[in-house]
Design a protein around this motif. Structure first.
Motif, PDB file in Angstrom:
ATOM      1  N   ASN A 142     -13.873 -20.726  54.268  1.00  0.00           N
ATOM      2  CA  ASN A 142     -14.264 -21.522  53.097  1.00  0.00           C
ATOM      3  C   ASN A 142     -13.433 -21.062  51.916  1.00  0.00           C
ATOM      4  O   ASN A 142     -13.344 -19.864  51.640  1.00  0.00           O
ATOM      5  CB  ASN A 142     -15.744 -21.334  52.756  1.00  0.00           C
ATOM      6  CG  ASN A 142     -16.223 -22.339  51.717  1.00  0.00           C
ATOM      7  OD1 ASN A 142     -16.241 -23.544  51.989  1.00  0.00           O
ATOM      8  ND2 ASN A 142     -16.563 -21.858  50.538  1.00  0.00           N
ATOM      9  N   GLU A 143     -12.799 -22.008  51.254  1.00  0.00           N
ATOM     10  CA  GLU A 143     -12.028 -21.707  50.042  1.00  0.00           C
ATOM     11  C   GLU A 143     -11.282 -20.379  50.170  1.00  0.00           C
ATOM     12  O   GLU A 143     -11.552 -19.431  49.414  1.00  0.00           O
ATOM     13  CB  GLU A 143     -12.945 -21.690  48.814  1.00  0.00           C
ATOM     14  CG  GLU A 143     -13.405 -23.065  48.400  1.00  0.00           C
ATOM     15  CD  GLU A 143     -14.012 -23.101  47.004  1.00  0.00           C
ATOM     16  OE1 GLU A 143     -14.387 -22.042  46.490  1.00  0.00           O
ATOM     17  OE2 GLU A 143     -14.105 -24.204  46.449  1.00  0.00           O
ATOM     18  N   ASP A 265     -11.704 -28.952  46.801  1.00  0.00           N
ATOM     19  CA  ASP A 265     -12.900 -28.768  45.992  1.00  0.00           C
ATOM     20  C   ASP A 265     -12.483 -28.873  44.530  1.00  0.00           C
ATOM     21  O   ASP A 265     -11.576 -28.154  44.104  1.00  0.00           O
ATOM     22  CB  ASP A 265     -13.512 -27.381  46.241  1.00  0.00           C
ATOM     23  CG  ASP A 265     -13.930 -27.199  47.695  1.00  0.00           C
ATOM     24  OD1 ASP A 265     -13.922 -28.195  48.451  1.00  0.00           O
ATOM     25  OD2 ASP A 265     -14.263 -26.063  48.071  1.00  0.00           O
ATOM     26  N   GLU A 298     -15.680 -31.002  48.101  1.00  0.00           N
ATOM     27  CA  GLU A 298     -16.724 -30.489  47.211  1.00  0.00           C
ATOM     28  C   GLU A 298     -16.439 -30.961  45.803  1.00  0.00           C
ATOM     29  O   GLU A 298     -15.297 -30.896  45.333  1.00  0.00           O
ATOM     30  CB  GLU A 298     -16.711 -28.954  47.167  1.00  0.00           C
ATOM     31  CG  GLU A 298     -17.373 -28.257  48.309  1.00  0.00           C
ATOM     32  CD  GLU A 298     -17.387 -26.750  48.064  1.00  0.00           C
ATOM     33  OE1 GLU A 298     -17.502 -26.323  46.898  1.00  0.00           O
ATOM     34  OE2 GLU A 298     -17.241 -26.005  49.038  1.00  0.00           O
ATOM     35  N   VAL A 304     -22.180 -27.013  37.088  1.00  0.00           N
ATOM     36  CA  VAL A 304     -21.965 -25.924  38.042  1.00  0.00           C
ATOM     37  C   VAL A 304     -22.750 -24.711  37.538  1.00  0.00           C
ATOM     38  O   VAL A 304     -23.511 -24.811  36.568  1.00  0.00           O
ATOM     39  CB  VAL A 304     -20.458 -25.587  38.200  1.00  0.00           C
ATOM     40  CG1 VAL A 304     -19.708 -26.782  38.756  1.00  0.00           C
ATOM     41  CG2 VAL A 304     -19.844 -25.107  36.895  1.00  0.00           C
ATOM     42  N   TRP A 306     -21.151 -21.413  37.487  1.00  0.00           N
ATOM     43  CA  TRP A 306     -20.275 -20.247  37.400  1.00  0.00           C
ATOM     44  C   TRP A 306     -19.428 -20.192  36.130  1.00  0.00           C
ATOM     45  O   TRP A 306     -18.593 -19.307  35.984  1.00  0.00           O
ATOM     46  CB  TRP A 306     -19.385 -20.165  38.643  1.00  0.00           C
ATOM     47  CG  TRP A 306     -18.873 -21.483  39.146  1.00  0.00           C
ATOM     48  CD1 TRP A 306     -19.408 -22.220  40.160  1.00  0.00           C
ATOM     49  CD2 TRP A 306     -17.752 -22.232  38.665  1.00  0.00           C
ATOM     50  NE1 TRP A 306     -18.693 -23.382  40.347  1.00  0.00           N
ATOM     51  CE2 TRP A 306     -17.663 -23.413  39.446  1.00  0.00           C
ATOM     52  CE3 TRP A 306     -16.798 -22.026  37.663  1.00  0.00           C
ATOM     53  CZ2 TRP A 306     -16.672 -24.383  39.261  1.00  0.00           C
ATOM     54  CZ3 TRP A 306     -15.820 -22.983  37.472  1.00  0.00           C
ATOM     55  CH2 TRP A 306     -15.761 -24.143  38.265  1.00  0.00           C
ATOM     56  N   PHE A 336     -20.905 -30.271  46.468  1.00  0.00           N
ATOM     57  CA  PHE A 336     -21.705 -29.070  46.625  1.00  0.00           C
ATOM     58  C   PHE A 336     -22.892 -29.256  45.704  1.00  0.00           C
ATOM     59  O   PHE A 336     -22.704 -29.297  44.510  1.00  0.00           O
ATOM     60  CB  PHE A 336     -20.944 -27.800  46.269  1.00  0.00           C
ATOM     61  CG  PHE A 336     -21.797 -26.591  46.501  1.00  0.00           C
ATOM     62  CD1 PHE A 336     -21.844 -25.994  47.741  1.00  0.00           C
ATOM     63  CD2 PHE A 336     -22.608 -26.095  45.488  1.00  0.00           C
ATOM     64  CE1 PHE A 336     -22.686 -24.908  47.976  1.00  0.00           C
ATOM     65  CE2 PHE A 336     -23.454 -25.022  45.731  1.00  0.00           C
ATOM     66  CZ  PHE A 336     -23.488 -24.431  46.969  1.00  0.00           C
ATOM     67  N   HIS A 349     -26.993 -24.512  40.033  1.00  0.00           N
ATOM     68  CA  HIS A 349     -25.900 -25.455  40.326  1.00  0.00           C
ATOM     69  C   HIS A 349     -26.545 -26.792  40.695  1.00  0.00           C
ATOM     70  O   HIS A 349     -27.501 -26.839  41.464  1.00  0.00           O
ATOM     71  CB  HIS A 349     -25.077 -24.924  41.493  1.00  0.00           C
ATOM     72  CG  HIS A 349     -23.743 -25.587  41.653  1.00  0.00           C
ATOM     73  ND1 HIS A 349     -23.603 -26.913  41.998  1.00  0.00           N
ATOM     74  CD2 HIS A 349     -22.491 -25.102  41.511  1.00  0.00           C
ATOM     75  CE1 HIS A 349     -22.315 -27.209  42.066  1.00  0.00           C
ATOM     76  NE2 HIS A 349     -21.616 -26.123  41.767  1.00  0.00           N
TER      77      HIS A 349
HETATM   78  C1  GLA Z   1     -17.182 -23.407  45.777  1.00  0.00           C
HETATM   79  C2  GLA Z   1     -17.783 -23.000  47.106  1.00  0.00           C
HETATM   80  C3  GLA Z   1     -19.168 -23.510  47.294  1.00  0.00           C
HETATM   81  C4  GLA Z   1     -19.989 -23.393  46.027  1.00  0.00           C
HETATM   82  C5  GLA Z   1     -19.273 -24.126  44.919  1.00  0.00           C
HETATM   83  C6  GLA Z   1     -20.043 -24.137  43.621  1.00  0.00           C
HETATM   84  O1  GLA Z   1     -16.556 -24.612  45.824  1.00  0.00           O
HETATM   85  O2  GLA Z   1     -16.999 -23.406  48.191  1.00  0.00           O
HETATM   86  O3  GLA Z   1     -19.771 -22.766  48.326  1.00  0.00           O
HETATM   87  O4  GLA Z   1     -20.133 -22.061  45.694  1.00  0.00           O
HETATM   88  O5  GLA Z   1     -18.053 -23.482  44.686  1.00  0.00           O
HETATM   89  O6  GLA Z   1     -19.364 -24.827  42.614  1.00  0.00           O
END
Ligand code: GLA
Length: 643
Positions: A142-143, A265, A298, A304, A306, A336, A349
């Motif tokens: 993931n990412e 994303d 995403e 969000v 963060w 997401f 979020h």
């Molecule tokens: C990233 C992650 C997700 C989530 C989003 C929140 O894109 O891949 O799991 O944490 O951020 O914005």
């Protein structure tokens, strides 16, 4: 079909909730869910003690409701038992601090322990679900690079050395490329070479450049290792990993070549009225990576969790931003996440189904988007090459932004790209991104905002292009080893541009330098037009009267960063015979094959004269002549005569 759905984390909810999830997903028209992204510790709470029952039920439920699964390999968070058995697999910072368990993506990219177990998990999942009818896509990791882009531990150091040995063969080769005769860094064995940990002063920039390459490659090796296991078992299921929009850390040209489908994303800040411009650049990159449609995997329904301050998306913005992704080539809109969490770092979020449930404006907007995506199904799969391309190269980006050794640390590649992208976007002109070595046939205008690191091959590819070419400042400076080309800039571009650069003349913040083509900021150069016509000169200051912009054939060189490149751009666009769509400020006009998207990003109604008649797919009405777009509203026209 356009994809609609998002990350679904049923393991965070009691099973009683699942039935409601699926019922509401169906109501909204969800057709894809990303599952099990962070589920390793749930699937395998102790080594070999598998618990697949819940995932079996979820995949069955999804399939029963006609929803496809983007099934993750679940390797993004290695479980506590693995970390405790192998604490050495946690990443170490440049200052030597080993990071603790307690978040996610806690692994050293070079850890053989992590890799072995990640591949084992991927293979186990593939074997179990190979013939499950819900499985339509593999979501590897993931990412990559999120949280963990690099690790400075001993294992990483050994991996870096192996990578360097494969690249240079001998330590003498490395010494030559790294220029270790500077500052007394001559190595006599690969065992003396370390990652660029925190050092007393500036670190060798050639070492830093190789470190950036290595870090991108090390993560890609992980992706490839999982992919190989999946391919053995499920050769026909496409693989992807979600990119993080335009990102410094990973060479997405290389990464995209390893994927079946590019997914991204994207989280533009709702509080920034210009954020739709930078995100459009990212979307255009995603479409350009494989020169085919991609998928927004995403995005955020509203706020969000963060940023320091997490502004929600006001009514209509989620729909508008979703349509924007489609306009730029996405074959769907995913989010997401599905249901807003009650615990953990992402409990604030936003989600498609908010804490307040179906009695919320958020849910109404989810339903509306589901309907809109159905109405727009015919745009899926369509792709068309643009007439304009911006050149982007990761090696050059890494070199340009190396700390502590450049004439100025103010040249940031993303900003330089946006200098050109912004006015192109405002003019409704479609833009592709291209690596410097790509065949540029078919483009009418190619702009190289900066190509600090320029190889002979890149120069050759640019020379072979026969349309309008614009090359920005501080280009052709170094070779692949970050060594200045003999004779200085623009190195292998000298013949093409017909200039030599004698001295770089960076400007302090807030200082401008006049030229006959408008003010320059950040950067100017003392150049000689050896074989080019001078089209603009510096006015006043130390460079007074010297050439600022030159032209040779269809090739323009800018030795400065123009404060407002728009007037200059207009002359180049006219020469290249490239025309956009005239729209008011804040309205985005994007062509996708036979469709025209008009997106009003402002909070005022806007009047637009349509360049062509067509049918608005969102309202199923014919439109021509002048139309009014309500605030944050959009039309998607199927242009007449096109299907
Ligand atoms: C990233 C992650 C997700 C989530 C989003 C929140 O894109 O891949 O799991 O944490 O951020 O914005």
């Amino acid at each position: 079909m356009l994809r609609f759905g998002g990350d679904y984390n049923p393991e965070q909810w009691p099973e009683e909730v699942w039935a409601e999830d699926l019922r509401l997903m169906s109501e909204a028209g969800v057709n894809m869910a990303t599952v099990a992204v962070f589920s390793w510790s749930r699937l395998e709470p102790e080594q070999g003690a598998w618990d697949f029952a819940w995932l079996d039920r979820i995949l069955d439920l999804l399939h029963e409701h006609g929803i496809d699964a983007d099934l993750a390999t679940a390797t993004a968070t290695p479980p506590p038992w693995l970390v405790r058995a192998h604490p050495e697999m946690m990443p170490v910072t440049a200052d030597g601090v080993r990071l603790e368990f307690g978040s996610r993506q806690g692994y050293c990219p070079s850890s053989p322990v992590y890799r072995t177990h990640a591949v084992r998990l991927a293979r186990t999942l593939a074997t179990r679900y190979a013939s499950h009818p819900a499985l339509k896509m593999w979501h590897i990791g993931n990412e990559y690079a999120d949280h963990t882009l690099e690790c400075f531990c001993e294992v990483s150091a050994a991996h870096f050395r192996t990578w360097l040995e494969a690249r240079y063969g001998t330590i003498g080769g490395l010494n030559a490329v790294w220029g270790t005769s500077c500052w007394g860094q001559l190595y006599t064995g690969f065992d003396q070479v370390e990652p660029p940990r925190t050092a007393p002063g500036p670190v060798n920039p050639a070492q830093l450049l190789d470190w950036r390459r290595f870090c991108s490659d090390a993560l890609l090796e992980l992706f490839e290792a999982e992919k190989a296991a999946l391919r053995e078992v499920t050769p026909d299921i496409p693989v992807t990993t979600n990119f993080m929009s335009i990102l410094h850390g990973l060479d997405y040209w290389k990464w995209a070549a390893a994927e079946d489908l590019v997914t991204d994303d994207a989280y533009p800040d709702p509080a920034d009225p210009e954020s739709h411009v930078a995100i459009a650049l990212s979307y255009d990159l995603m479409r350009s990576l494989k020169r085919q449609p991609w998928l927004l995997l995403e995005s955020s329904p509203s706020a969000v969790s963060w940023r320091a301050v997490n502004a929600p998306k006001p009514p209509g913005m989620m729909r508008l931003h979703s349509l924007q992704a489609l306009a730029h080539g996405s074959d769907g809109v995913m989010f997401f996440q599905w249901r807003q969490a009650r615990f953990g770092p992402e409990k604030f979020h936003s989600a498609l189904l908010p804490h307040g449930g179906t009695a919320t404006r958020g849910w109404q907007e989810t339903l509306q988007l589901g309907r809109d995506l159905k109405a727009l199904a015919e745009v899926a799969g369509s792709y068309e090459q643009a007439q304009v391309a911006l050149v982007l190269d990761w090696d050059s980006w890494w070199g340009l932004e190396a700390p502590e050794s450049m004439p100025s640390d103010r040249l940031k590649l993303k900003e330089l790209l946006l200098d050109w992208y912004r006015p192109l976007h405002a003019r409704g002109i479609a833009v592709d991104l291209a690596p410097p070595g790509r065949d540029l046939t078919g483009y009418r205008l190619v702009i190289v905002p900066n190509l600090y690191l320029c190889t002979e091959e890149s120069a050759k590819a640019l020379s072979a292009f026969d349309g309008e070419l614009v090359v920005g400042p501080f280009s052709g400076v170094v070779d692949a080893a970050d060594q200045v080309h003999p004779g200085g800039a623009p190195g292998p571009l000298r013949d093409l541009l017909g200039v030599t650069v004698e001295e770089f003349w960076p400007l302090h913040d807030g200082v401008t330098q006049a030229t006959t083509a408008g003010a320059a900021r950040t950067w100017t150069e003392w150049i000689h037009a050896t074989d080019a016509e001078v089209v603009a000169r510096y006015r006043g200051g130390e460079l007074d009267g010297r050439p600022a912009i030159t032209r040779k054939g269809g090739v323009t060189y800018l030795s400065c960063r123009l404060d407002d490149p728009a007037p200059f751009l207009d002359t180049v666009l006219a020469r290249a015979d490239v025309h956009g769509v005239e729209v008011p400020r804040g309205v985005e006009a994007v062509r996708r094959a036979g469709h025209l998207f008009l997106l009003n990003h402002t909070t005022d109604p806007q009047r637009i004269t349509l360049p062509q008649a067509g049918t608005d797919l969102l309202t199923a009405t014919s439109r021509q002549g002048e139309i009014e777009l309500a605030p944050r509203d959009a039309v998607v026209l199927r242009l007449e005569g096109r299907k």
